[in-house]
Design an enzyme around this catalytic site. Sequence first.
Site, PDB file in Angstrom:
ATOM      1  CG  MET A 255      20.438  11.785  -8.923  1.00 43.71           C
ATOM      2  SD  MET A 255      20.421  12.870 -10.358  1.00 43.71           S
ATOM      3  CE  MET A 255      21.525  11.997 -11.447  1.00 43.71           C
TER       4      MET A 255
ATOM      5  CG  HIS B 129      24.323   4.384  -5.634  1.00 48.45           C
ATOM      6  ND1 HIS B 129      24.056   3.811  -6.865  1.00 48.45           N
ATOM      7  CD2 HIS B 129      24.344   5.716  -5.841  1.00 48.45           C
ATOM      8  CE1 HIS B 129      23.918   4.767  -7.767  1.00 48.45           C
ATOM      9  NE2 HIS B 129      24.088   5.928  -7.185  1.00 48.45           N
TER      10      HIS B 129
ATOM     11  CD  GLN C   2      21.935  16.504 -10.318  1.00 50.92           C
ATOM     12  OE1 GLN C   2      21.553  16.779  -9.187  1.00 50.92           O
ATOM     13  NE2 GLN C   2      22.887  15.603 -10.530  1.00 50.92           N
TER      14      GLN C   2
ATOM     15  CG  ASP D 214      29.889  11.686  -9.194  1.00 44.89           C
ATOM     16  OD1 ASP D 214      29.771  11.829 -10.409  1.00 44.89           O
ATOM     17  OD2 ASP D 214      29.393  10.717  -8.572  1.00 44.89           O
TER      18      ASP D 214
ATOM     19  CD  GLN E  44      27.833  15.223  -6.986  1.00 45.91           C
ATOM     20  OE1 GLN E  44      27.102  15.491  -7.912  1.00 45.91           O
ATOM     21  NE2 GLN E  44      27.782  14.048  -6.361  1.00 45.91           N
TER      22      GLN E  44
ATOM     23  CB  SER F 187      28.366   5.146 -13.709  1.00 47.23           C
ATOM     24  OG  SER F 187      27.439   6.075 -14.229  1.00 47.23           O
ATOM     25  CB  SER F 188      22.972   5.314 -12.607  1.00 46.60           C
ATOM     26  OG  SER F 188      23.091   5.332 -11.200  1.00 46.60           O
ATOM     27  NE  ARG F 189      24.022  10.318 -17.064  1.00 49.04           N
ATOM     28  CZ  ARG F 189      24.090  11.222 -16.075  1.00 49.04           C
ATOM     29  NH1 ARG F 189      25.078  11.183 -15.215  1.00 49.04           N
ATOM     30  NH2 ARG F 189      23.163  12.155 -15.961  1.00 49.04           N
TER      31      ARG F 189
HETATM   32  P1  AMP Z   1      24.144   9.420  -8.213  1.00 49.45           P
HETATM   33  O1  AMP Z   1      22.982   8.531  -7.928  1.00 49.45           O
HETATM   34  O2  AMP Z   1      24.875   9.088  -9.460  1.00 49.45           O
HETATM   35  O3  AMP Z   1      23.812  10.877  -8.054  1.00 49.45           O
HETATM   36  O4  AMP Z   1      25.186   9.116  -7.052  1.00 49.45           O
HETATM   37  C1  AMP Z   1      24.848   9.208  -5.700  1.00 49.45           C
HETATM   38  C2  AMP Z   1      26.100   9.130  -4.873  1.00 49.45           C
HETATM   39  O5  AMP Z   1      26.756   7.881  -5.117  1.00 49.45           O
HETATM   40  C3  AMP Z   1      27.114  10.237  -5.225  1.00 49.45           C
HETATM   41  O6  AMP Z   1      27.704  10.712  -4.029  1.00 49.45           O
HETATM   42  C4  AMP Z   1      28.105   9.501  -6.082  1.00 49.45           C
HETATM   43  O7  AMP Z   1      29.381  10.078  -6.082  1.00 49.45           O
HETATM   44  C5  AMP Z   1      28.111   8.127  -5.445  1.00 49.45           C
HETATM   45  N1  AMP Z   1      28.608   7.111  -6.388  1.00 49.45           N
HETATM   46  C6  AMP Z   1      28.169   6.869  -7.639  1.00 49.45           C
HETATM   47  N2  AMP Z   1      28.897   5.891  -8.230  1.00 49.45           N
HETATM   48  C7  AMP Z   1      29.824   5.515  -7.316  1.00 49.45           C
HETATM   49  C8  AMP Z   1      30.894   4.557  -7.327  1.00 49.45           C
HETATM   50  N3  AMP Z   1      31.152   3.788  -8.393  1.00 49.45           N
HETATM   51  N4  AMP Z   1      31.641   4.422  -6.209  1.00 49.45           N
HETATM   52  C9  AMP Z   1      31.397   5.206  -5.116  1.00 49.45           C
HETATM   53  N5  AMP Z   1      30.416   6.124  -5.054  1.00 49.45           N
HETATM   54  C10 AMP Z   1      29.636   6.288  -6.134  1.00 49.45           C
END
Ligand code: AMP
Length: 290
Positions: free
Chosen positions: A36, A43, A67, A155, A158, A190-192
């Site tokens: 996202m 990522h 979502q 996740d 997920q 995390s993006s958040r």
């Molecule tokens: P998102 O952009 O948050 O939807 O995440 C995209 C993908 O990156 C998803 O498969 C997440 O599980 C993965 N992801 C997000 N944060 C991490 C992290 N800290 N370590 C590994 N994978 C991550």
Amino acid sequence: MDLIRRMKLLTDLSSLTQWTASCRAAGGEIGFVPTMGALHLGHMALIHAARKACAHVVASIFVNPTQFGPNEDFARYPRTLDQDRQLLAEAGCDALFVPEAGEIYPVGFQTSIHIELGNSLCGRMRPGHFDGVAVVVTILLNRVRPDVAFFGLKDYQQFLLIRRLVGDLAMPVRVVGIPTVREADGLAMSSRNRYLTADERQRAGFLYQALMAARQAYRQGERDVQVLEALSRRILESGGVDGVEYIELRDAQTLEPVVVCRDNNAPVMLVAARVGGTRLIDNMVLSIVD
Ligand code: AMP
């Protein structure tokens, strides 16, 4: 800038189809990393894994409206496309797919996908969330048709759900899980995290502390589920994380509640908590060794 130009920017379905066709003609596998955006080193670990495993690597950025719940952060979710393109190009990504919402969900769209694995934990706290994840992942996989798709174990629910979806619907793609990338204090990237104030950021580190404490106790022989969960909960509270949505020990494959810990069946501790206004999740498999 040159790097960015070398990475193909695909903004519609026909350019995506053209690009994937040229990859297939050239030979070698296509690896896909759906995201996202608001990208970080977590990522990038997925991109690196895809780069290592596949001849062609494509990422997507799509902030998926279905979502997010009505009171969630869809509108203010960080959108940082220029930085994201730079990071992806530096990590060796070959192409980036950035569709418009109307291309993913054309007028008249009315399909939903529900997976039972999504009923508990985050799915219980965020009704409809995993239905939205399942439908967008299905559409993206059908459009990209990768050989391998990479998802983060951060996740965890997920990841299991997508593995189930792909297996149940016989989708011709391998799903690979990548370990969580963490900040120096253990906070899962995390993006958040960028929503957190300095004080909240400091408290957020206790999610990791809580999981580590459970793992350490498990390694020292503690097998009582209630004791392990209570230990983690106490650590969260001691760190000022009072908005705990759940902290639960579950079977690492089925996510069923664990009644008795069996040694050959390492369970996973999963946590979701609000720190200030920000909802954070994390998890840790209570393995005997790293
Ligand atoms: P998102 O952009 O948050 O939807 O995440 C995209 C993908 O990156 C998803 O498969 C997440 O599980 C993965 N992801 C997000 N944060 C991490 C992290 N800290 N370590 C590994 N994978 C991550």
